[in-house]
Motif scaffolding. Structure first.
Motif, PDB file in Angstrom:
ATOM      1  N   TYR A  17       0.820  -1.210   0.000  1.00  0.00           N
ATOM      2  CA  TYR A  17       0.000   0.000   0.000  1.00  0.00           C
ATOM      3  C   TYR A  17       0.853   1.258   0.000  1.00  0.00           C
ATOM      4  O   TYR A  17       0.462   2.281  -0.548  1.00  0.00           O
ATOM      5  CB  TYR A  17      -0.970   0.006   1.185  1.00  0.00           C
ATOM      6  CG  TYR A  17      -1.944  -1.135   1.123  1.00  0.00           C
ATOM      7  CD1 TYR A  17      -2.791  -1.295   0.028  1.00  0.00           C
ATOM      8  CD2 TYR A  17      -2.007  -2.066   2.142  1.00  0.00           C
ATOM      9  CE1 TYR A  17      -3.673  -2.354  -0.051  1.00  0.00           C
ATOM     10  CE2 TYR A  17      -2.898  -3.128   2.071  1.00  0.00           C
ATOM     11  CZ  TYR A  17      -3.722  -3.265   0.979  1.00  0.00           C
ATOM     12  OH  TYR A  17      -4.598  -4.309   0.903  1.00  0.00           O
ATOM     13  N   LEU A  18       2.035   1.183   0.598  1.00  0.00           N
ATOM     14  CA  LEU A  18       2.925   2.335   0.608  1.00  0.00           C
ATOM     15  C   LEU A  18       3.417   2.672  -0.794  1.00  0.00           C
ATOM     16  O   LEU A  18       3.786   3.802  -1.072  1.00  0.00           O
ATOM     17  CB  LEU A  18       4.119   2.086   1.534  1.00  0.00           C
ATOM     18  CG  LEU A  18       3.807   2.023   3.025  1.00  0.00           C
ATOM     19  CD1 LEU A  18       5.050   1.632   3.805  1.00  0.00           C
ATOM     20  CD2 LEU A  18       3.249   3.346   3.513  1.00  0.00           C
ATOM     21  N   GLN A  19       3.415   1.690  -1.678  1.00  0.00           N
ATOM     22  CA  GLN A  19       3.889   1.896  -3.036  1.00  0.00           C
ATOM     23  C   GLN A  19       2.813   2.467  -3.956  1.00  0.00           C
ATOM     24  O   GLN A  19       3.101   2.843  -5.081  1.00  0.00           O
ATOM     25  CB  GLN A  19       4.417   0.580  -3.607  1.00  0.00           C
ATOM     26  CG  GLN A  19       5.644   0.072  -2.858  1.00  0.00           C
ATOM     27  CD  GLN A  19       6.070  -1.316  -3.297  1.00  0.00           C
ATOM     28  OE1 GLN A  19       5.525  -1.867  -4.239  1.00  0.00           O
ATOM     29  NE2 GLN A  19       7.044  -1.879  -2.605  1.00  0.00           N
ATOM     30  N   LEU A  20       1.577   2.525  -3.492  1.00  0.00           N
ATOM     31  CA  LEU A  20       0.497   3.066  -4.323  1.00  0.00           C
ATOM     32  C   LEU A  20       0.625   4.578  -4.441  1.00  0.00           C
ATOM     33  O   LEU A  20       1.037   5.260  -3.499  1.00  0.00           O
ATOM     34  CB  LEU A  20      -0.869   2.715  -3.728  1.00  0.00           C
ATOM     35  CG  LEU A  20      -1.255   1.243  -3.745  1.00  0.00           C
ATOM     36  CD1 LEU A  20      -2.574   1.033  -3.007  1.00  0.00           C
ATOM     37  CD2 LEU A  20      -1.357   0.724  -5.167  1.00  0.00           C
ATOM     38  N   SER A  21       0.231   5.091  -5.581  1.00  0.00           N
ATOM     39  CA  SER A  21       0.265   6.540  -5.787  1.00  0.00           C
ATOM     40  C   SER A  21      -0.849   7.192  -4.976  1.00  0.00           C
ATOM     41  O   SER A  21      -1.833   6.536  -4.621  1.00  0.00           O
ATOM     42  CB  SER A  21       0.051   6.860  -7.266  1.00  0.00           C
ATOM     43  OG  SER A  21      -1.286   6.547  -7.633  1.00  0.00           O
ATOM     44  N   PRO A  22      -0.724   8.473  -4.687  1.00  0.00           N
ATOM     45  CA  PRO A  22      -1.807   9.182  -3.997  1.00  0.00           C
ATOM     46  C   PRO A  22      -3.137   9.070  -4.752  1.00  0.00           C
ATOM     47  O   PRO A  22      -4.191   8.967  -4.122  1.00  0.00           O
ATOM     48  CB  PRO A  22      -1.305  10.628  -3.945  1.00  0.00           C
ATOM     49  CG  PRO A  22       0.183  10.498  -3.943  1.00  0.00           C
ATOM     50  CD  PRO A  22       0.468   9.317  -4.842  1.00  0.00           C
TER      51      PRO A  22
END
Length: 131
Positions: A17-22
């Protein structure tokens, strides 16, 4: 689901989830916003057993016609329900049944939290009576 299972799920998936874009996270937030309304959750639960028309949803939930129609529109725009015309009636059904797995996980988590809180309350009661 046990606390250790929840922790295992959290630790293995949190990095993704940290790798997902805003923008992707905003889409996820919007999905949960749609489900954050009690009436919409009532409608979703009502549709768990299968497709229903507005009249059937009203009867099952006790909500008013205008309210049901408004919430079905939001659910349809979010892609959570689909509409199918059958003669003069429109039937609504859940697009993807995974939604019920999400609801089950949330319910299990809430039950675990309540159980833990009850245990803490019992400990406090025991301390109070011991004094």
């Amino acid at each position: 689901m046990t606390n250790s299972t929840l922790k295992s799920i959290q630790s293995t998936s949190s990095c993704e989830y940290l790798q997902l874009s805003p923008a992707a996270l905003a889409l996820m937030a919007d999905f949960f916003k749609v489900l954050s309304e009690v009436s919409r959750l009532q409608i979703v639960c009502c549709l768990k057993s299968g497709a229903k028309n507005v009249t059937q949803i009203i009867e099952a939930t006790g909500l008013g016609q205008a309210n049901v129609s408004k919430h079905l529109k939001v659910l349809a725009q979010a892609g959570i329900v689909t509409r199918t015309q059958q003669g003069v009636s429109v039937y609504y059904e859940i697009t993807n049944p995974f939604l019920f797995e999400v609801c089950d996980l949330v319910c299990e988590s809430l039950v675990a939290q309540m159980h833990q809180q009850n245990q803490q309350l019992e400990q406090l009661r025991a301390l109070k009576t011991a004094v």
